[in-house]
Scaffold this motif. Structure first.
Motif, mmCIF file in Angstrom:
data_model
loop_
_atom_site.group_PDB
_atom_site.id
_atom_site.type_symbol
_atom_site.label_atom_id
_atom_site.label_comp_id
_atom_site.label_asym_id
_atom_site.label_seq_id
_atom_site.Cartn_x
_atom_site.Cartn_y
_atom_site.Cartn_z
ATOM 1 N N TRP A 110 36.357 31.979 6.705
ATOM 2 C CA TRP A 110 35.306 32.825 7.080
ATOM 3 C C TRP A 110 35.527 34.295 7.308
ATOM 4 N N LEU A 111 36.844 34.937 7.401
ATOM 5 C CA LEU A 111 37.037 36.299 7.488
ATOM 6 C C LEU A 111 37.036 36.543 6.028
ATOM 7 N N CYS A 112 37.676 35.928 5.288
ATOM 8 C CA CYS A 112 37.723 36.035 3.696
ATOM 9 C C CYS A 112 36.315 36.272 2.998
ATOM 10 N N GLU A 113 35.559 35.348 3.448
ATOM 11 C CA GLU A 113 34.227 35.293 2.958
ATOM 12 C C GLU A 113 33.451 36.637 3.228
ATOM 13 N N GLU A 114 33.684 37.081 4.482
ATOM 14 C CA GLU A 114 32.918 38.233 5.008
ATOM 15 C C GLU A 114 33.555 39.336 4.512
ATOM 16 N N ASP A 115 34.759 39.456 4.161
ATOM 17 C CA ASP A 115 35.351 40.684 3.648
ATOM 18 C C ASP A 115 34.857 40.903 2.210
ATOM 19 N N GLU A 172 39.683 54.252 -0.372
ATOM 20 C CA GLU A 172 41.109 54.219 0.461
ATOM 21 C C GLU A 172 40.791 52.746 0.879
ATOM 22 N N TYR A 173 39.723 52.023 0.915
ATOM 23 C CA TYR A 173 39.654 50.760 1.540
ATOM 24 C C TYR A 173 39.860 49.589 0.457
ATOM 25 N N ALA A 174 40.217 50.087 -0.808
ATOM 26 C CA ALA A 174 40.273 49.219 -1.742
ATOM 27 C C ALA A 174 41.039 48.126 -1.776
ATOM 28 N N ALA A 175 42.317 48.514 -1.281
ATOM 29 C CA ALA A 175 43.474 47.423 -1.142
ATOM 30 C C ALA A 175 43.496 46.501 0.306
ATOM 31 N N ALA A 176 42.386 46.819 1.118
ATOM 32 C CA ALA A 176 42.474 46.340 2.373
ATOM 33 C C ALA A 176 41.504 45.067 2.072
ATOM 34 N N GLY A 177 41.637 44.076 3.009
ATOM 35 C CA GLY A 177 40.665 42.935 3.174
ATOM 36 C C GLY A 177 41.242 41.363 3.039
ATOM 37 N N ALA A 178 40.568 40.542 3.700
ATOM 38 C CA ALA A 178 41.198 39.288 3.756
ATOM 39 C C ALA A 178 40.708 38.803 2.493
ATOM 40 N N ASP A 179 39.684 38.940 1.458
ATOM 41 C CA ASP A 179 39.337 38.375 0.462
ATOM 42 C C ASP A 179 40.324 38.930 -0.702
ATOM 43 N N LEU A 180 41.226 39.891 -0.619
ATOM 44 C CA LEU A 180 42.394 40.158 -1.550
ATOM 45 C C LEU A 180 43.480 39.525 -0.948
ATOM 46 N N ALA A 181 43.745 39.373 0.304
ATOM 47 C CA ALA A 181 45.245 38.545 0.723
ATOM 48 C C ALA A 181 45.139 37.053 0.377
ATOM 49 N N TRP A 182 43.772 36.750 0.345
ATOM 50 C CA TRP A 182 43.492 34.940 0.270
ATOM 51 C C TRP A 182 44.384 34.472 -0.852
#
Length: 128
Positions: free
Chosen positions: A27-32, A47-57
């Motif tokens: 759900w966190l991935c989907e939200e990001d 500056e937020y381009a590399a952050a997020g659960a969607d990128l880390a999933w």
């Protein structure tokens, strides 16, 4: 906020919940992914381009130390998102409505902040 912090806060707010952490991670991935598409990609907030659960999933896992996309103080959104989804999954419609109201308020504040701090990109750069 990290994935671990968001999960811990949601567990505090919904103790004894039977929804798995893996479901909450998804759900966190989907939200990001949704927030990136609807808000961040259209702003100049590079500056937020590399952050997020969607990128880390990875398709299977999401590390606990993953930094989520939304910055402080708007990151309070994540526990509310998780609680809303938990409430919806469990059929708790009144609780769901309350959590969605919290989410909507935080999202509105985030959108205003993004427009003020990071003016929208030229329409030609938007990806539809």
């Amino acid at each position: 906020m990290t994935v671990e912090q968001a999960l811990a806060r949601a567990r505090e707010l919904r103790p004894g919940c039977k929804i798995s952490d893996e479901t909450c991670r998804r759900w966190l991935c989907e939200e990001d992914a949704l927030l990136r598409q609807q808000l961040f990609e259209k702003s100049g907030a590079d500056e937020y381009a590399a952050a997020g659960a969607d990128l880390a999933w990875s398709g299977e896992t999401l590390p606990d130390d993953t930094v989520l996309l939304v910055p402080v103080p708007f990151d309070a959104l994540y526990p509310h998102v998780l609680c809303a989804r938990i409430d919806a999954a469990l059929g708790e419609t009144d609780r769901y409505a309350g959590e969605q109201a919290q989410c909507s308020g935080l999202l509105s504040e985030l959108a205003v902040w993004l427009r003020q701090k990071h003016p929208p990109r030229c329409r030609a750069q938007w990806r539809w």
